[in-house]
Write a protein that holds these residues in place. Structure first.
Motif, short mmCIF file in Angstrom:
data_model
loop_
_atom_site.label_atom_id
_atom_site.label_comp_id
_atom_site.label_asym_id
_atom_site.label_seq_id
_atom_site.Cartn_x
_atom_site.Cartn_y
_atom_site.Cartn_z
N THR A 174 3.46 -5.08 5.54
CA THR A 174 1.97 -3.89 6.12
C THR A 174 2.10 -3.93 4.09
OG1 THR A 174 3.99 -2.60 6.69
CG2 THR A 174 3.04 -3.66 8.18
N PHE A 175 0.72 -3.20 4.37
CA PHE A 175 0.51 -2.40 3.36
C PHE A 175 0.29 -2.94 1.97
CE2 PHE A 175 4.22 0.44 5.28
CZ PHE A 175 2.99 1.40 5.67
N LYS A 176 -0.90 -4.40 2.47
CA LYS A 176 -1.65 -5.41 2.04
C LYS A 176 -1.99 -4.98 1.05
CE LYS A 176 1.75 -8.49 2.61
NZ LYS A 176 3.12 -8.67 1.81
N GLY A 177 -3.42 -4.30 2.29
CA GLY A 177 -4.76 -3.54 1.50
C GLY A 177 -4.17 -2.53 0.39
N MET A 178 -3.99 -2.29 0.43
CA MET A 178 -3.27 -0.74 -0.46
C MET A 178 -3.31 -0.72 -0.80
SD MET A 178 -1.16 1.33 2.35
CE MET A 178 -2.24 3.01 2.81
N SER A 179 -3.89 0.34 -1.93
CA SER A 179 -3.74 0.51 -3.56
C SER A 179 -2.58 0.42 -4.26
CB SER A 179 -4.33 1.81 -3.88
OG SER A 179 -3.22 2.93 -3.89
N ASP A 180 -1.64 0.72 -4.24
CA ASP A 180 -0.21 0.42 -4.11
C ASP A 180 1.19 -0.10 -3.01
OD1 ASP A 180 1.43 -0.06 -5.67
OD2 ASP A 180 2.02 2.61 -6.25
N PRO A 181 0.52 -1.32 -2.56
CA PRO A 181 2.35 -1.50 -1.39
C PRO A 181 2.99 -1.88 -1.52
CG PRO A 181 0.98 -2.96 -2.14
CD PRO A 181 -0.01 -2.27 -3.16
N THR A 182 3.90 -1.74 -2.43
CA THR A 182 5.47 -1.69 -3.28
C THR A 182 5.59 0.43 -2.86
OG1 THR A 182 5.19 -3.07 -4.65
CG2 THR A 182 7.34 -1.66 -4.73
N LEU A 183 4.91 1.24 -3.10
CA LEU A 183 5.16 2.88 -2.81
C LEU A 183 5.49 2.65 -1.50
CD1 LEU A 183 5.85 5.03 -4.65
CD2 LEU A 183 3.67 5.85 -4.41
N TRP A 184 4.76 2.26 -0.78
CA TRP A 184 4.04 3.02 -0.07
C TRP A 184 5.03 2.13 1.55
CZ3 TRP A 184 1.23 6.40 2.56
CH2 TRP A 184 0.50 6.82 1.92
N ARG A 185 5.82 0.99 0.57
CA ARG A 185 6.67 0.08 1.53
C ARG A 185 7.87 0.98 1.35
NH1 ARG A 185 6.21 -4.46 -1.11
NH2 ARG A 185 5.06 -5.29 0.12
N THR A 186 8.18 1.44 -0.31
CA THR A 186 9.39 1.80 -0.40
C THR A 186 9.40 3.45 0.53
OG1 THR A 186 9.25 1.00 -2.06
CG2 THR A 186 10.33 2.67 -2.13
N CYS A 187 8.27 4.33 0.33
CA CYS A 187 8.03 5.31 0.72
C CYS A 187 8.43 5.20 2.49
CB CYS A 187 6.97 6.50 1.45
SG CYS A 187 7.17 6.94 -0.75
N THR A 188 8.30 4.29 3.10
CA THR A 188 8.56 3.88 4.88
C THR A 188 9.69 3.66 5.08
OG1 THR A 188 6.19 3.34 4.98
CG2 THR A 188 7.30 2.77 6.37
N ILE A 189 10.38 2.66 4.45
CA ILE A 189 11.71 2.33 4.84
C ILE A 189 12.91 3.33 4.31
CG2 ILE A 189 13.71 0.94 3.86
CD1 ILE A 189 11.12 -1.24 3.17
N LEU A 190 12.45 4.42 3.29
CA LEU A 190 13.35 5.31 2.78
C LEU A 190 13.65 6.57 4.41
CD1 LEU A 190 13.51 6.18 -1.08
CD2 LEU A 190 15.24 5.00 0.58
#
Length: 71
Positions: free
Chosen positions: A23-39
């Protein structure tokens, strides 16, 4: 409910973390959102699991004050 609940909730959290990878493919910084969600999911699960298991198998057995005293 016992220790198996911790396992099944862990499987659910792993599934949600795996879903966050796609998920988070269309956001400005998907790596940051992905990391925050998983953490966030991992930390919330660990806090819940430790608290649940500590109440399920306490280290110090509580002592009751209202027991009858035999004379």
């Amino acid at each position: 409910m016992g220790g198996a609940l911790v396992f099944w909730v862990g499987v659910l959290i792993c599934g949600l973390c795996a879903g966050a990878l796609f998920t988070f493919k269309g956001m400005s910084d998907p790596t940051l959102w992905r990391t925050c969600t998983i953490l966030t999911l991992s930390c919330c699960y660990l806090m819940w699991a430790i608290t649940y298991l500590a109440q399920l198998h306490p280290v110090i057995v509580p002592k009751r004050d209202d027991l009858r005293i035999d004379l």
